[in-house]
Enzyme design. Structure first.
Site, mmCIF file in Angstrom:
data_model
loop_
_atom_site.group_PDB
_atom_site.id
_atom_site.type_symbol
_atom_site.label_atom_id
_atom_site.label_comp_id
_atom_site.label_asym_id
_atom_site.label_seq_id
_atom_site.Cartn_x
_atom_site.Cartn_y
_atom_site.Cartn_z
ATOM 1 N N ASN A 1 53.323 3.009 -61.806
ATOM 2 C CA ASN A 1 53.218 3.230 -63.279
ATOM 3 C C ASN A 1 54.712 3.209 -63.811
ATOM 4 O O ASN A 1 54.799 2.968 -64.860
ATOM 5 C CB ASN A 1 52.870 5.093 -63.041
ATOM 6 C CG ASN A 1 51.475 5.128 -62.891
ATOM 7 O OD1 ASN A 1 50.544 4.295 -63.279
ATOM 8 N ND2 ASN A 1 51.121 6.286 -62.348
ATOM 9 N N ASP B 1 46.037 2.827 -64.003
ATOM 10 C CA ASP B 1 44.782 3.067 -64.421
ATOM 11 C C ASP B 1 43.878 1.997 -63.842
ATOM 12 O O ASP B 1 42.876 2.270 -63.138
ATOM 13 C CB ASP B 1 44.403 3.459 -65.800
ATOM 14 C CG ASP B 1 44.992 4.753 -66.310
ATOM 15 O OD1 ASP B 1 45.510 5.402 -65.392
ATOM 16 O OD2 ASP B 1 44.946 5.077 -67.327
ATOM 17 N N ASP C 1 45.379 8.550 -49.963
ATOM 18 C CA ASP C 1 46.326 8.323 -50.914
ATOM 19 C C ASP C 1 47.107 7.017 -51.198
ATOM 20 O O ASP C 1 47.291 6.342 -50.103
ATOM 21 C CB ASP C 1 47.353 9.447 -50.461
ATOM 22 C CG ASP C 1 48.299 9.594 -51.593
ATOM 23 O OD1 ASP C 1 48.012 10.437 -52.599
ATOM 24 O OD2 ASP C 1 49.566 8.972 -51.377
ATOM 25 N N GLU D 1 46.075 9.812 -57.641
ATOM 26 C CA GLU D 1 45.990 8.515 -56.967
ATOM 27 C C GLU D 1 45.515 9.080 -55.603
ATOM 28 O O GLU D 1 45.459 8.287 -54.457
ATOM 29 C CB GLU D 1 47.237 7.873 -56.490
ATOM 30 C CG GLU D 1 48.389 8.452 -55.719
ATOM 31 C CD GLU D 1 49.231 9.373 -56.647
ATOM 32 O OE1 GLU D 1 50.380 9.691 -55.963
ATOM 33 O OE2 GLU D 1 48.951 9.950 -57.797
ATOM 34 N N HIS E 1 51.168 2.960 -67.172
ATOM 35 C CA HIS E 1 50.191 3.679 -66.613
ATOM 36 C C HIS E 1 48.792 3.137 -67.172
ATOM 37 O O HIS E 1 47.934 3.223 -66.098
ATOM 38 C CB HIS E 1 50.197 5.224 -67.468
ATOM 39 C CG HIS E 1 51.199 6.037 -67.040
ATOM 40 N ND1 HIS E 1 50.784 7.088 -65.941
ATOM 41 C CD2 HIS E 1 52.308 6.305 -67.746
ATOM 42 C CE1 HIS E 1 51.935 7.599 -65.734
ATOM 43 N NE2 HIS E 1 52.920 7.447 -66.678
#
Length: 314
Positions: free
Chosen positions: A204, A213, A196, A239, A209
């Site tokens: 973000n 990404d 994680d 994630e 975002h």
């Protein structure tokens, strides 16, 4: 039929061994634009799909008890509907799920047109025979294109669109295979890393975002470089990532996880640098997929609770 199944976001029908429809949910009737349930499956199939169904479905489901990802064209009230069908045999009946697809129309239309042209010139001159051969070659080419497209669709169905890694669907199937192999062997084992990204929400929220990404894509490439050819790297969603490590015991998995964590922490990044927390677990006799996921999740929770950017084993 239960209300939830009747209104499920996909078509569902049950038919007997003569392919007469026993029941059909509201979603599928809406897709077809009909109020009443058709009598026979052939009533809702186009001619090419009917031929394909007759030659492939029956022998396959009788032999294997199921049919996976069969592409069919349904006759809707206003237009034809390409669907992907999965089916299983249960109590002498076939339960089928149909999901509408957005591809394949053009290829079927071209195939049908080529076949009609071939039939029309069968009685013509020698020149027509030459054209017939050309058209038949075109049909063969289109059929190969269709087969290639089906392979591509199946690959896409197992791939995460953002990162290009395997997706959860593929991972769960592979994990079941590894559990089955380990259960049947005294010496076979494997491990699982649950990864994680630490504080990913801040990326973000701070940079947007698109940056988030980009970070996930770069992380995916780094994870692939850190793993072996036979390992499976998959994105679970968001994630969160999982790495399956065949033929790997707990200590080897822990060492590998620590190496991955350190290389991510101290390596160079094109995008924003991130660290990861990792939970490690190893198959033990009696474990199934849900138990392994739970153990890995508990190990990841320990890593996060201890301050993140660390490896824990459960």
């Amino acid at each position: 039929m239960e209300e939830q199944l009747d209104l499920a976001p996909c078509g569902y029908l049950v038919m007997n061994q003569s392919f007469h429809v026993v029941e059909m949910n509201r979603t599928l009737r809406d897709m077809l634009g009909v109020e009443d349930t058709p009598i026979h499956l052939h009533d809702i199939l186009t001619v090419p799909s009917r031929i394909y169904f007759q030659t492939y479905f029956a022998p396959s489901i009788m032999l294997h008890g199921k049919v996976n990802e069969m592409y069919l064209m349904l006759k809707g009230k206003e237009h034809h509907l390409p669907v992907l069908m999965n089916a299983i045999k249960h109590n002498d009946q076939f339960a089928c799920v149909l999901v509408q697809m957005a591809v394949r129309d053009e290829y079927e239309n071209e195939l049908l047109l080529a076949r009609r042209n071939a039939e029309r010139i069968l009685h013509d001159t020698d020149e027509a025979n030459r054209k017939l051969q050309e058209l038949l070659k075109e049909v063969e080419g289109k059929q190969q294109e269709l087969l290639d497209l089906n392979v591509e669709l199946q690959e896409l169905a197992m791939t995460d669109a953002l990162t290009g890694l395997k997706n959860r669907r593929f991972l769960e199937k592979k994990l079941m295979d590894l559990v089955e192999l380990a259960e049947s062997s005294e010496n076979e084992t494997f491990s699982l890393l649950l990864i994680d990204v630490d504080h990913f929400k801040q990326i973000n929220d701070t940079f947007g975002h698109p940056m988030g990404d980009a970070v996930l894509r770069e992380l995916s490439w780094k994870l692939l470089r850190e793993t072996r050819e036979h390992d499976v790297v998959a994105r679970m969603g968001g994630e969160e990532f999982i790495i399956l490590l065949p033929n790997t015991n707990e200590e080897s998995a822990r060492v590998m996880a620590e190496r991955i964590r350190l290389n991510l922490d101290h390596g160079s990044w094109t995008q924003k640098r991130v660290t990861v927390s990792i939970g490690v677990t190893t198959y033990e006799k009696g474990n199934d997929s849900s138990i392994l996921f739970s153990k890995a999740d508990a190990a990841l929770y320990l890593s996060k609770g201890a301050g993140r950017n660390r490896v824990s084993v459960k």
